[in-house]
Design a protein around this motif. Structure first.
Motif, PDB file in Angstrom:
ATOM      1  N   SER A 159       0.831  -1.210   0.000  1.00 51.30           N
ATOM      2  CA  SER A 159       0.000   0.000   0.000  1.00 51.30           C
ATOM      3  C   SER A 159       0.859   1.251   0.000  1.00 51.30           C
ATOM      4  CB  SER A 159      -0.927   0.005   1.217  1.00 51.30           C
ATOM      5  OG  SER A 159      -1.890  -1.026   1.142  1.00 51.30           O
ATOM      6  N   VAL A 161       3.744   1.612  -1.388  1.00 48.30           N
ATOM      7  CA  VAL A 161       4.248   1.819  -2.748  1.00 48.30           C
ATOM      8  C   VAL A 161       3.201   2.541  -3.591  1.00 48.30           C
ATOM      9  CG1 VAL A 161       5.097   0.707  -4.841  1.00 48.30           C
ATOM     10  CG2 VAL A 161       5.676  -0.258  -2.606  1.00 48.30           C
ATOM     11  N   LEU A 162       1.956   2.117  -3.476  1.00 48.62           N
ATOM     12  CA  LEU A 162       0.896   2.748  -4.267  1.00 48.62           C
ATOM     13  C   LEU A 162       0.655   4.186  -3.818  1.00 48.62           C
ATOM     14  CD1 LEU A 162      -1.631  -0.231  -4.506  1.00 48.62           C
ATOM     15  CD2 LEU A 162       0.198   0.426  -6.086  1.00 48.62           C
ATOM     16  N   GLN A 165       3.119   6.263  -5.533  1.00 48.42           N
ATOM     17  CA  GLN A 165       2.705   6.497  -6.915  1.00 48.42           C
ATOM     18  C   GLN A 165       1.641   7.582  -7.015  1.00 48.42           C
ATOM     19  OE1 GLN A 165       4.228   4.859  -9.666  1.00 48.42           O
ATOM     20  NE2 GLN A 165       5.589   4.499  -7.920  1.00 48.42           N
ATOM     21  N   ASP A 166       0.813   7.692  -5.978  1.00 54.17           N
ATOM     22  CA  ASP A 166      -0.224   8.724  -5.952  1.00 54.17           C
ATOM     23  C   ASP A 166       0.299  10.078  -5.493  1.00 54.17           C
ATOM     24  OD1 ASP A 166      -2.216   7.046  -6.856  1.00 54.17           O
ATOM     25  OD2 ASP A 166      -2.875   6.465  -4.854  1.00 54.17           O
ATOM     26  N   THR A 175      10.099   1.218  -0.712  1.00 57.44           N
ATOM     27  CA  THR A 175       9.072   1.334  -1.752  1.00 57.44           C
ATOM     28  C   THR A 175       9.689   1.213  -3.142  1.00 57.44           C
ATOM     29  OG1 THR A 175       9.209   3.765  -1.762  1.00 57.44           O
ATOM     30  CG2 THR A 175       7.585   2.747  -0.282  1.00 57.44           C
ATOM     31  N   LEU A 179       8.605  -1.717  -5.812  1.00 52.66           N
ATOM     32  CA  LEU A 179       8.148  -1.342  -7.143  1.00 52.66           C
ATOM     33  C   LEU A 179       8.982  -2.055  -8.206  1.00 52.66           C
ATOM     34  CD1 LEU A 179       6.233   0.348  -8.857  1.00 52.66           C
ATOM     35  CD2 LEU A 179       7.921   2.215  -8.762  1.00 52.66           C
ATOM     36  N   SER A 184       5.545  -2.698 -11.648  1.00 49.01           N
ATOM     37  CA  SER A 184       4.656  -1.551 -11.840  1.00 49.01           C
ATOM     38  C   SER A 184       3.548  -1.611 -10.793  1.00 49.01           C
ATOM     39  CB  SER A 184       4.028  -1.597 -13.239  1.00 49.01           C
ATOM     40  OG  SER A 184       3.149  -2.706 -13.342  1.00 49.01           O
ATOM     41  N   PRO A 185       2.821  -0.492 -10.617  1.00 41.25           N
ATOM     42  CA  PRO A 185       1.651  -0.538  -9.726  1.00 41.25           C
ATOM     43  C   PRO A 185       0.651  -1.601 -10.158  1.00 41.25           C
ATOM     44  CG  PRO A 185       2.248   1.726 -10.178  1.00 41.25           C
ATOM     45  CD  PRO A 185       3.100   0.879 -11.078  1.00 41.25           C
ATOM     46  N   ILE A 188       1.680  -4.873  -8.819  1.00 41.59           N
ATOM     47  CA  ILE A 188       1.365  -5.001  -7.390  1.00 41.59           C
ATOM     48  C   ILE A 188      -0.101  -5.367  -7.202  1.00 41.59           C
ATOM     49  CG2 ILE A 188       1.099  -3.686  -5.244  1.00 41.59           C
ATOM     50  CD1 ILE A 188       3.674  -2.211  -6.002  1.00 41.59           C
TER      51      ILE A 188
END
Length: 293
Positions: A159, A161-162, A165-166, A175, A179, A184-185, A188
């Motif tokens: 989470s 990591v995402l 990305q956000d 992270t 990744l 990539s997201p 995941i």
């Protein structure tokens, strides 16, 4: 081989299943695979049966010799009467007591002493034993609970990591590594959609190692888990002087993040869950013997 089987004990969790018996006061143990009967009942029962077969081969006795022996079985996910009944009906054993895996873990760690146990393996739970009475919290499974468990740590790391990305949290070595690992997201998300609790739990070691290297994302996850542990420990009625035990693969890694007073109360477990299961198996056998008199 001459043998006198006394009791059988089984400790089945999300990572492994341990099958043991007592013969002439001597303990014999083998291991099988995951036996969480709430997530996969048929597979869990199959691992138990496989473990019984392996134990029979180790002892060079027929597997049928186990059938009349009193057996205590503590299983992850065996929390509801329907599941307990299904497990008992599928096993080649005549005298069976099936419970979830928490009582055997408490008995193994504390013996009959007072104290609080925090278990964080693939799943998690907390327990207080006082004057022989056990009070349990947690253990609600990977969807609604199991905070501070290895699978929870793995999910929190993905989470994070995402969230990077956000753009809502800064990148860290942890992270970045995750990744790269999943590509990539989308990778995941695809992994998470099919991952078992054990699959998530396999990521936890990287988190604890990153925390030891002062990775901010990893430290945040470990502190969050420690806060969860402390909240439940206090709710159970912990006070200074009452031993606090941390068991399970990831539990000890939370020690540096606990309150100093809790750190000072930390004690070593007396034994393993399988030892607790064997102790409870002896009690079960005694009950059966009394009923037959």
């Amino acid at each position: 081989m001459t043998y006198q089987l006394q009791t059988i004990a089984i400790d089945g969790g999300g990572t492994r299943c341990r099958v043991a018996c007592m013969i002439g006061g001597q303990k014999h143990i083998v291991e099988a695979g995951s036996a969480n009967v709430s997530t996969d009942l048929e597979s869990g029962v199959a691992e138990i049966v496989s473990g019984l077969g392996e134990l029979a081969r180790k002892l060079d006795i027929p597997a049928a010799a186990f059938e009349p022996v009193p057996a205590y079985i503590g299983l992850a996910g065996a929390s509801w009467p329907e599941i307990v009944a299904k497990v008992a009906a599928r096993l080649p054993l005549k005298h069976v007591r099936v419970e979830d895996d928490r009582p055997s873990a408490v008995r193994g760690a504390l013996g009959r002493d007072d104290g609080i146990l925090v278990h964080c393996g693939t799943g998690s739970f907390q327990a207080m034993q006082r004057a022989g009475r056990i009070v349990l919290t947690g253990g609600w499974g990977p969807v609604l609970g199991d905070e501070a468990s290895a699978q929870w740590v793995g999910r929190k790391a993905l989470s994070a990591v995402l969230m990077v990305q956000d753009g809502v949290r800064p990148v860290s070595e942890l992270t970045e590594h995750l990744l790269e690992k999943f590509g990539s997201p989308a990778g995941i998300v695809a992994f998470a959609g099919n991952a078992s609790p054990a699959d998530f739990g396999n990521l936890a070691k990287g988190v604890t190692e990153a925390a030891a290297e002062n990775d901010p994302a990893a430290i945040e996850i470990m502190r969050s888990g420690a806060d969860h542990i402390a909240t439940h420990v206090r709710a159970l009625g912990w006070s200074e002087g009452l031993p606090l035990l941390l068991t399970g693969g990831i539990a000890a890694h939370y020690a540096p993040y606990l309150d100093v007073r809790m750190q000072q109360a930390l004690a070593q477990p007396k034994g393993q869950p399988i030892d607790g299961a064997l102790s409870l198996a002896r009690e079960f056998a005694e009950e059966l013997s009394e009923c037959s008199v």
